[in-house]
Every structure is written in structure tokens, then in C-alpha cells.
Design a protein around this motif. Sequence first.
Motif, PDB file in Angstrom:
ATOM      1  N   ASN A  24     -29.474 -32.499  10.880  1.00  0.00           N
ATOM      2  CA  ASN A  24     -29.870 -33.325  12.029  1.00  0.00           C
ATOM      3  C   ASN A  24     -30.658 -32.490  13.038  1.00  0.00           C
ATOM      4  N   GLN A  25     -31.973 -32.494  12.877  1.00  0.00           N
ATOM      5  CA  GLN A  25     -32.823 -31.682  13.768  1.00  0.00           C
ATOM      6  C   GLN A  25     -32.714 -32.117  15.219  1.00  0.00           C
ATOM      7  N   GLY A  26     -32.598 -33.417  15.447  1.00  0.00           N
ATOM      8  CA  GLY A  26     -32.595 -33.936  16.806  1.00  0.00           C
ATOM      9  C   GLY A  26     -31.414 -33.464  17.621  1.00  0.00           C
ATOM     10  N   ALA A  27     -30.271 -33.272  16.981  1.00  0.00           N
ATOM     11  CA  ALA A  27     -29.063 -32.875  17.704  1.00  0.00           C
ATOM     12  C   ALA A  27     -28.804 -31.371  17.636  1.00  0.00           C
ATOM     13  N   ALA A  28     -29.695 -30.633  16.995  1.00  0.00           N
ATOM     14  CA  ALA A  28     -29.454 -29.205  16.758  1.00  0.00           C
ATOM     15  C   ALA A  28     -29.819 -28.355  17.968  1.00  0.00           C
ATOM     16  N   LYS A  48     -32.506 -25.096  14.952  1.00  0.00           N
ATOM     17  CA  LYS A  48     -33.667 -25.943  14.665  1.00  0.00           C
ATOM     18  C   LYS A  48     -34.840 -25.095  14.173  1.00  0.00           C
ATOM     19  N   ARG A  49     -35.070 -23.974  14.839  1.00  0.00           N
ATOM     20  CA  ARG A  49     -36.180 -23.103  14.453  1.00  0.00           C
ATOM     21  C   ARG A  49     -35.927 -22.432  13.094  1.00  0.00           C
ATOM     22  N   GLU A  50     -34.688 -22.004  12.878  1.00  0.00           N
ATOM     23  CA  GLU A  50     -34.354 -21.363  11.610  1.00  0.00           C
ATOM     24  C   GLU A  50     -34.517 -22.330  10.445  1.00  0.00           C
ATOM     25  N   VAL A  51     -34.038 -23.561  10.626  1.00  0.00           N
ATOM     26  CA  VAL A  51     -34.147 -24.562   9.557  1.00  0.00           C
ATOM     27  C   VAL A  51     -35.607 -24.958   9.328  1.00  0.00           C
ATOM     28  N   ALA A  52     -36.388 -25.012  10.400  1.00  0.00           N
ATOM     29  CA  ALA A  52     -37.814 -25.313  10.248  1.00  0.00           C
ATOM     30  C   ALA A  52     -38.496 -24.261   9.385  1.00  0.00           C
ATOM     31  N   GLN A  67     -23.250 -26.418  12.884  1.00  0.00           N
ATOM     32  CA  GLN A  67     -24.662 -26.163  12.594  1.00  0.00           C
ATOM     33  C   GLN A  67     -24.859 -24.785  11.975  1.00  0.00           C
ATOM     34  N   SER A  68     -24.063 -23.822  12.434  1.00  0.00           N
ATOM     35  CA  SER A  68     -24.135 -22.481  11.863  1.00  0.00           C
ATOM     36  C   SER A  68     -23.764 -22.499  10.388  1.00  0.00           C
TER      37      SER A  68
END
Length: 243
Positions: A209-213, A218-222, A125-126
Motif C-alpha cells: 500500500n504505497q498511499g499509506a506507507a 515508499k522510496r525503497e519499494v519504488a 511495512q518494514s
Amino acid sequence: VKMEVTGAPKAFDIASSTDGSVKIGDAITVLGNPEGAGVVKPVEGKILGIGPDLIEVDAQFVPGNSGSPIIHQATGKVLGVATYTVERKVNNGGGGVQTEVRRFGYRLDGVKQWEQINWKAFYAQSAQLTAIETLSEDFAKMMHDTGSNGLNLDPASYSSPALQRSIRSFVQAVKERGSNMSVADQKNLVESFISDLRSVSHGDIIAFNQGAAYDYFKREVADESSFRDDIYAGLTRALESVR
């Protein structure tokens, strides 16, 4: 060599009820290890916001401070742990992009259970987040470049493979058509290029994949997604003006 530490102060207490004892504007201190330099350097500031899980502060902590205690100066208790910054890219109205930085920590008074990290997933994810941030920076650079040079873009000036590919395809198509290209062909090429850029602007966000993050990613990608929405909207307007 063995050394015994004597006279060490007692550990900081954790605030048991942040909502009841803390208010916006209260002074805080973040203790940390800025840039991993091995030096504890207090960073002072105040509380800007209190949420159910997070507190926002203006103490300018940096990478290396993550995991540091956020200490409430009035009570001497730890409110939370400095966790991450959010860098929001916004159009400054002059054709450029500026970055606004917000800093957050997780509250400790409501933690019921610590989550065990799956390091393989964490690093994956990173890496995704780094690629997303790189593309966002490239889009910001491209906005500046097109304002100065029109569509005379150099793919080698960008770091993101997706944007490099899109620009390289456009440059190659222009070169193959030559200087005798008709106005209609020019219009079609530009339209195709903008459409491609618009797809690129959302492709990596959709693939994440927001659900598995983990919450941090999740916040950074949002936040990156908000900037990309602005890019997508701008490219849509540009596409409509070409058609």
C-alpha cells in the motif's frame, strides 16, 4: 557513580538555507554509530545532489549511521539527517546483476512538523519491505542459476516462499510427467512456469500500500519495483520466445 561532563562544545547549528549556502561537490561529514557498535566514527564525502526534501551524498554511511547529522564542512552547520540507502539492482550486461548504492538524508531547513510514528504500521511495512527485498535477491540469484544450469532449479536454494512454491510446482510437474514427456508437454510446462514467475515478480509490489506507507518504505519499494519491471520484461520476452 555520577559524572559531570565539563567543557562540552556547543551544539551544531542547523543550516537555515541549504539552497543559498550549499552547492554540489561541497565536502560533508556524517557522524554516526556504524553497525550499532557504540563508537562515533566520522564518515567523510561530498554532496552529489540537492532536492526539495533530500540531499544525496557519497559518504559511505551504513546501518547504525541512520539519524546521524550530515555536517557541511565549510560552514560547520547541519544540513540534514542521514536516513537511508537505495540499493538499485541492475543487469550488468553479462547475465548477472550488480548493485548500485545511493545514500540520502532529509534536509532540516524545510521541516515544519515532525510526524509521529505508528509503530505497528511501521514494523508491518518494514516486514513487507524485507520480504520484497528477499524476493528480489532470489530473482537475481535465479537469473544467475538459470544461466549456469538451465531450468535445473532447486527450490531449497531460495528464501522467498513465493519463488519456492513456483519452482517446486514446476519441478514436481516435470517429475510426474517423466522422461517420456512430449515436446508439446515440455513447452506447455515451461510456458506455465514462466507465466507463474511473471505473476510472482509483481504480486508483492502490487500488494504494498504505497498511499499509506512511510516515505522511507515508499522510496525503497519504488526502487525495488524498478528492478522487478526489468524482471517482468525479461520474463515476457522469454514467454514470447517459448510460444
